[in-house]
Every structure is written in C-alpha cells, then in structure tokens.
Design a protein around this motif. Sequence first.
Motif, PDB file in Angstrom:
ATOM      1  N   ASN A  20       0.816  -1.219   0.000  1.00  0.00           N
ATOM      2  CA  ASN A  20       0.000   0.000   0.000  1.00  0.00           C
ATOM      3  C   ASN A  20       0.852   1.272   0.000  1.00  0.00           C
ATOM      4  N   LEU A  21       1.875   1.280  -0.833  1.00  0.00           N
ATOM      5  CA  LEU A  21       2.739   2.456  -0.947  1.00  0.00           C
ATOM      6  C   LEU A  21       2.430   3.187  -2.247  1.00  0.00           C
ATOM      7  N   THR A  22       2.483   4.480  -2.181  1.00  0.00           N
ATOM      8  CA  THR A  22       2.420   5.266  -3.413  1.00  0.00           C
ATOM      9  C   THR A  22       3.825   5.288  -4.011  1.00  0.00           C
ATOM     10  N   GLN A  23       3.929   5.736  -5.249  1.00  0.00           N
ATOM     11  CA  GLN A  23       5.256   5.874  -5.846  1.00  0.00           C
ATOM     12  C   GLN A  23       6.087   6.875  -5.053  1.00  0.00           C
ATOM     13  N   PHE A  24       5.448   7.911  -4.565  1.00  0.00           N
ATOM     14  CA  PHE A  24       6.145   8.917  -3.767  1.00  0.00           C
ATOM     15  C   PHE A  24       6.687   8.295  -2.474  1.00  0.00           C
ATOM     16  N   GLU A  25       5.862   7.486  -1.792  1.00  0.00           N
ATOM     17  CA  GLU A  25       6.296   6.858  -0.536  1.00  0.00           C
ATOM     18  C   GLU A  25       7.444   5.881  -0.775  1.00  0.00           C
ATOM     19  N   LEU A  26       7.361   5.109  -1.853  1.00  0.00           N
ATOM     20  CA  LEU A  26       8.457   4.194  -2.181  1.00  0.00           C
ATOM     21  C   LEU A  26       9.728   4.987  -2.484  1.00  0.00           C
ATOM     22  N   ALA A  27       9.585   6.065  -3.239  1.00  0.00           N
ATOM     23  CA  ALA A  27      10.744   6.898  -3.570  1.00  0.00           C
ATOM     24  C   ALA A  27      11.409   7.408  -2.282  1.00  0.00           C
TER      25      ALA A  27
END
Length: 111
Positions: A20-27
Amino acid sequence: MKDIKYIIADNVKLYRKKQNLTQFELAEKAELSVDSIKRIEHGIRTMSLENFMRIADAFAIPLSYLLYENLNEIPITERILNILNNKSGKQQEYLIHMLEEMVKGLDRLSN
C-alpha cells in the motif's frame, strides 16, 4: 521469457501495491526520485545495483524476489528464510516448532 527489466518493473509495482505504498512513498523509503520509480515501473529505466538494493530494502525483501517472473518460482527455502529473517530469535523458534508440529500432523494423516 520476458525481458528482465519488465520482470523487475512488474515486481516493483506488485510489491509497492502489496505494501500500500504510493510511488512517492516508495521513492522516499528507497531514497530515489519519484521519476526514477515511475521509469523503473514502466521498464523504461534500468538501475544500478545500489538502487536495486535500495528498492529491495525499502520493501524489506531479498533482492532476488524482484527477479522472478512468477512469485511461485521463488524457491521455498528462500521464502522460509525470508519469513524467519524478519522475526526475533524467540519468534523464529516458535515458527520452527509450529512447522515441525505441522509436519508431524501431516505424516500421521498420510499413514
């Protein structure tokens, strides 16, 4: 066989969504740019080993998990070790004990 950069792209997207991560959170977790994550997920960009490791660390999975086209292809011993590595010593002992008891139960059923 699918090109490895597309296998990695699919797996990065799969693990990101599973967690449940956004691309921003993964980045942020991987200390990479959002654009890098987008390019990796679309198979547009190859990455250095360092960035590859950052992504695996961000997901808390072994690096090799990102290389399998089908998650069922991950060797069972590697999957078990990954489960155990994320647990304390006491939890590891408990899980091993449970596994041993389950095997005994299966052996009794097959006799």
